[in-house]
Motif scaffolding. Sequence first.
Motif, PDB file in Angstrom:
ATOM      1  N   VAL A 278      23.956 -44.042  50.191  1.00 33.08           N
ATOM      2  CA  VAL A 278      24.619 -45.176  50.167  1.00 33.08           C
ATOM      3  C   VAL A 278      23.757 -46.723  49.816  1.00 33.08           C
ATOM      4  O   VAL A 278      22.573 -46.651  50.539  1.00 33.08           O
ATOM      5  CB  VAL A 278      25.404 -45.891  51.436  1.00 33.08           C
ATOM      6  N   LEU A 279      24.262 -47.356  48.934  1.00 32.89           N
ATOM      7  CA  LEU A 279      23.346 -48.566  48.520  1.00 32.89           C
ATOM      8  C   LEU A 279      24.135 -50.088  48.810  1.00 32.89           C
ATOM      9  O   LEU A 279      25.388 -49.890  48.051  1.00 32.89           O
ATOM     10  CB  LEU A 279      22.843 -48.592  47.342  1.00 32.89           C
ATOM     11  N   ALA A 280      23.992 -50.881  49.548  1.00 39.74           N
ATOM     12  CA  ALA A 280      24.604 -52.124  49.733  1.00 39.74           C
ATOM     13  C   ALA A 280      24.038 -53.184  49.335  1.00 39.74           C
ATOM     14  O   ALA A 280      24.263 -54.311  49.735  1.00 39.74           O
ATOM     15  CB  ALA A 280      24.700 -52.009  51.337  1.00 39.74           C
ATOM     16  N   SER A 281      23.437 -53.232  48.270  1.00 37.92           N
ATOM     17  CA  SER A 281      22.555 -54.248  47.684  1.00 37.92           C
ATOM     18  C   SER A 281      23.246 -55.247  47.370  1.00 37.92           C
ATOM     19  O   SER A 281      24.164 -55.314  46.673  1.00 37.92           O
ATOM     20  CB  SER A 281      21.531 -53.827  46.531  1.00 37.92           C
ATOM     21  N   ALA A 282      22.498 -56.548  47.498  1.00 37.25           N
ATOM     22  CA  ALA A 282      23.426 -58.028  46.923  1.00 37.25           C
ATOM     23  C   ALA A 282      22.763 -57.971  45.446  1.00 37.25           C
ATOM     24  O   ALA A 282      23.389 -58.700  44.588  1.00 37.25           O
ATOM     25  CB  ALA A 282      22.781 -59.097  47.796  1.00 37.25           C
ATOM     26  N   VAL A 305      25.732 -53.814  41.160  1.00 36.80           N
ATOM     27  CA  VAL A 305      24.987 -55.019  40.821  1.00 36.80           C
ATOM     28  C   VAL A 305      23.944 -54.311  39.913  1.00 36.80           C
ATOM     29  O   VAL A 305      23.658 -53.075  40.072  1.00 36.80           O
ATOM     30  CB  VAL A 305      24.326 -55.472  42.176  1.00 36.80           C
ATOM     31  N   GLY A 306      23.373 -55.180  39.584  1.00 42.59           N
ATOM     32  CA  GLY A 306      22.080 -54.714  38.464  1.00 42.59           C
ATOM     33  C   GLY A 306      22.574 -53.770  37.477  1.00 42.59           C
ATOM     34  O   GLY A 306      23.377 -53.772  36.839  1.00 42.59           O
ATOM     35  N   GLY A 307      21.616 -52.733  37.386  1.00 41.48           N
ATOM     36  CA  GLY A 307      21.919 -51.568  36.692  1.00 41.48           C
ATOM     37  C   GLY A 307      22.492 -50.263  37.360  1.00 41.48           C
ATOM     38  O   GLY A 307      22.190 -49.152  36.769  1.00 41.48           O
ATOM     39  N   VAL A 308      22.996 -50.494  38.467  1.00 35.45           N
ATOM     40  CA  VAL A 308      23.603 -49.427  39.230  1.00 35.45           C
ATOM     41  C   VAL A 308      24.513 -48.524  38.300  1.00 35.45           C
ATOM     42  O   VAL A 308      24.621 -47.446  38.113  1.00 35.45           O
ATOM     43  CB  VAL A 308      24.191 -50.004  40.555  1.00 35.45           C
ATOM     44  N   ARG A 309      25.488 -49.494  37.560  1.00 30.77           N
ATOM     45  CA  ARG A 309      26.432 -48.823  36.781  1.00 30.77           C
ATOM     46  C   ARG A 309      25.761 -48.112  35.615  1.00 30.77           C
ATOM     47  O   ARG A 309      26.352 -47.034  35.272  1.00 30.77           O
ATOM     48  CB  ARG A 309      27.705 -49.701  36.377  1.00 30.77           C
ATOM     49  N   GLU A 310      24.749 -48.695  34.964  1.00 28.76           N
ATOM     50  CA  GLU A 310      23.987 -47.969  34.028  1.00 28.76           C
ATOM     51  C   GLU A 310      23.481 -46.618  34.290  1.00 28.76           C
ATOM     52  O   GLU A 310      23.564 -45.787  33.585  1.00 28.76           O
ATOM     53  CB  GLU A 310      22.956 -48.741  33.185  1.00 28.76           C
ATOM     54  N   MET A 311      23.025 -46.646  35.612  1.00 28.46           N
ATOM     55  CA  MET A 311      22.409 -45.479  36.054  1.00 28.46           C
ATOM     56  C   MET A 311      23.480 -44.395  36.267  1.00 28.46           C
ATOM     57  O   MET A 311      23.316 -43.245  36.051  1.00 28.46           O
ATOM     58  CB  MET A 311      21.540 -45.714  37.284  1.00 28.46           C
ATOM     59  N   THR A 312      24.337 -44.527  37.131  1.00 27.16           N
ATOM     60  CA  THR A 312      25.392 -43.658  37.521  1.00 27.16           C
ATOM     61  C   THR A 312      26.310 -43.394  36.351  1.00 27.16           C
ATOM     62  O   THR A 312      26.979 -42.260  36.611  1.00 27.16           O
ATOM     63  CB  THR A 312      26.200 -44.395  38.680  1.00 27.16           C
ATOM     64  N   ALA A 313      26.571 -44.291  35.493  1.00 25.97           N
ATOM     65  CA  ALA A 313      27.880 -44.185  34.427  1.00 25.97           C
ATOM     66  C   ALA A 313      29.128 -43.749  35.234  1.00 25.97           C
ATOM     67  O   ALA A 313      29.972 -42.826  34.833  1.00 25.97           O
ATOM     68  CB  ALA A 313      27.326 -43.243  33.512  1.00 25.97           C
ATOM     69  N   GLU A 314      29.475 -44.166  36.537  1.00 27.98           N
ATOM     70  CA  GLU A 314      30.419 -43.917  37.308  1.00 27.98           C
ATOM     71  C   GLU A 314      31.015 -45.201  38.107  1.00 27.98           C
ATOM     72  O   GLU A 314      30.430 -45.911  38.374  1.00 27.98           O
ATOM     73  CB  GLU A 314      29.750 -43.078  38.511  1.00 27.98           C
ATOM     74  N   TRP A 317      32.964 -45.049  42.566  1.00 32.44           N
ATOM     75  CA  TRP A 317      32.267 -44.912  43.867  1.00 32.44           C
ATOM     76  C   TRP A 317      31.347 -46.491  43.898  1.00 32.44           C
ATOM     77  O   TRP A 317      30.571 -46.528  44.973  1.00 32.44           O
ATOM     78  CB  TRP A 317      31.338 -43.881  44.169  1.00 32.44           C
ATOM     79  N   LEU A 318      31.735 -47.236  42.923  1.00 35.15           N
ATOM     80  CA  LEU A 318      31.077 -48.668  43.049  1.00 35.15           C
ATOM     81  C   LEU A 318      31.829 -49.737  43.442  1.00 35.15           C
ATOM     82  O   LEU A 318      33.231 -49.629  43.316  1.00 35.15           O
ATOM     83  CB  LEU A 318      30.634 -48.972  41.624  1.00 35.15           C
ATOM     84  N   VAL A 319      31.383 -50.666  44.171  1.00 34.10           N
ATOM     85  CA  VAL A 319      32.298 -51.599  44.950  1.00 34.10           C
ATOM     86  C   VAL A 319      31.446 -52.989  44.732  1.00 34.10           C
ATOM     87  O   VAL A 319      30.321 -52.926  44.439  1.00 34.10           O
ATOM     88  CB  VAL A 319      32.691 -51.376  46.505  1.00 34.10           C
ATOM     89  N   ARG A 320      32.213 -53.926  44.886  1.00 32.51           N
ATOM     90  CA  ARG A 320      31.737 -55.453  44.778  1.00 32.51           C
ATOM     91  C   ARG A 320      30.605 -55.637  45.973  1.00 32.51           C
ATOM     92  O   ARG A 320      31.009 -55.137  46.969  1.00 32.51           O
ATOM     93  CB  ARG A 320      32.925 -56.336  44.911  1.00 32.51           C
ATOM     94  N   ALA A 321      29.702 -56.322  45.467  1.00 31.48           N
ATOM     95  CA  ALA A 321      28.562 -56.551  46.380  1.00 31.48           C
ATOM     96  C   ALA A 321      29.306 -57.357  47.502  1.00 31.48           C
ATOM     97  O   ALA A 321      29.949 -58.521  47.237  1.00 31.48           O
ATOM     98  CB  ALA A 321      27.399 -57.480  45.794  1.00 31.48           C
TER      99      ALA A 321
END
Length: 375
Positions: A278-282, A305-314, A317-321
């Motif tokens: 789990v990553l909860a970064s701002a 946040v940042g490049g998270v979506r670029e890395m996961t392409a998913e 399982w992503l949520v707003r900071a």
Amino acid sequence: MRVAYILTSLGVGGAERQVLWLASRMARAGHAVRLVILLPRGAEDLLSESASETDSPSLDVVYLGIQKNPWSALRGLARGASVIRQFGPNLIHAHNFHGNLVGRLLGRLCGGVPVISTIHNVYEGGRLRMLAYRISDPLSRQTIAVSEAACERYTRLRAIAVNKSGVVANGIETDNFHPSLNQRNAMRATMGVTGKYFVWIAVGRLAPAKDYPNLLRAFAALQLGQPAARLWIVGAGEHSCTNELQSLARNLGIEDKIRWLGSRHDVATLLDAADAFVLASAWEGMPLALGEAMAMGKPVVATDVGGVREMTAESNWLVRAGNSNALAEAMARIMALSDTERLRIGEAARARILQRFSMEAKTREWEEIYRSVLR
């Protein structure tokens, strides 16, 4: 090719690991490499870990020992110029805010050595730092960000010129991050994991960017429906920050469900032993710990946040900071999946890292940029 890498420190952090991996691969490929570190060597220096992780020649490292005062900075800059002149690099590759500024100055002081700057985070400071980037931009041949999100922000703020910008995502040393059932079982036994506990793991400095209060509130909310969950937090920070987070955990009634593991050199094994990441970064650039968890075949839940979506392409399982409830809900959905479903998600994550984010591929990208600049 002779390359001087400049960065602020070799303390525990994603940018520092990235530079060590890149420098090690360049050295193994036969290039001459020197690391110039602005700060004194610290207790949590990554160099010894790197030596054990990579089958590479010993790296040539110089610590300038700069302290937080103007005279020390001037002495450090003068010593840095001497170190660069003695090494005679074809180019300087600088990293993060202070490293980038010093690298640009050293390039000019040492007869116009070409400088490449790398930005590792979406946020590297406020207006004054952005102004410093803008003023010193002519001293850099290219400025490369680790994610599209970071590149877009810095060009929009005019901290870097569009025609000199680019993106090279962080790479993962996949040889160091591969799942093993024996390794997993051994570490779970060492950590005292018994019964049907579901283990979440978070990896990163105890710092504002990582927004651990958000994670703790999400984990507290998760406990209402999933009392069998446990959370391992791998990372160190200032003593005051650690105390504040542990106090918050007590106030939320979850202190007995959390293991504060501090700075560790066995992150890969801990990731293997956990059930999900789990990553909860701002804010982030391109979080290395996220890529390492994916390389270990872990399902991941993260803030978008940042490049998270670029890395996961998913996006499932992503949520707003900053949204602790949404983070808890996504974590609960991962826990509700069958073992087979989680395994499938983890295998797809590892395959993506192997295909698109291996350190071998990223080193080839950097070598091509170096050659382009030198041409």
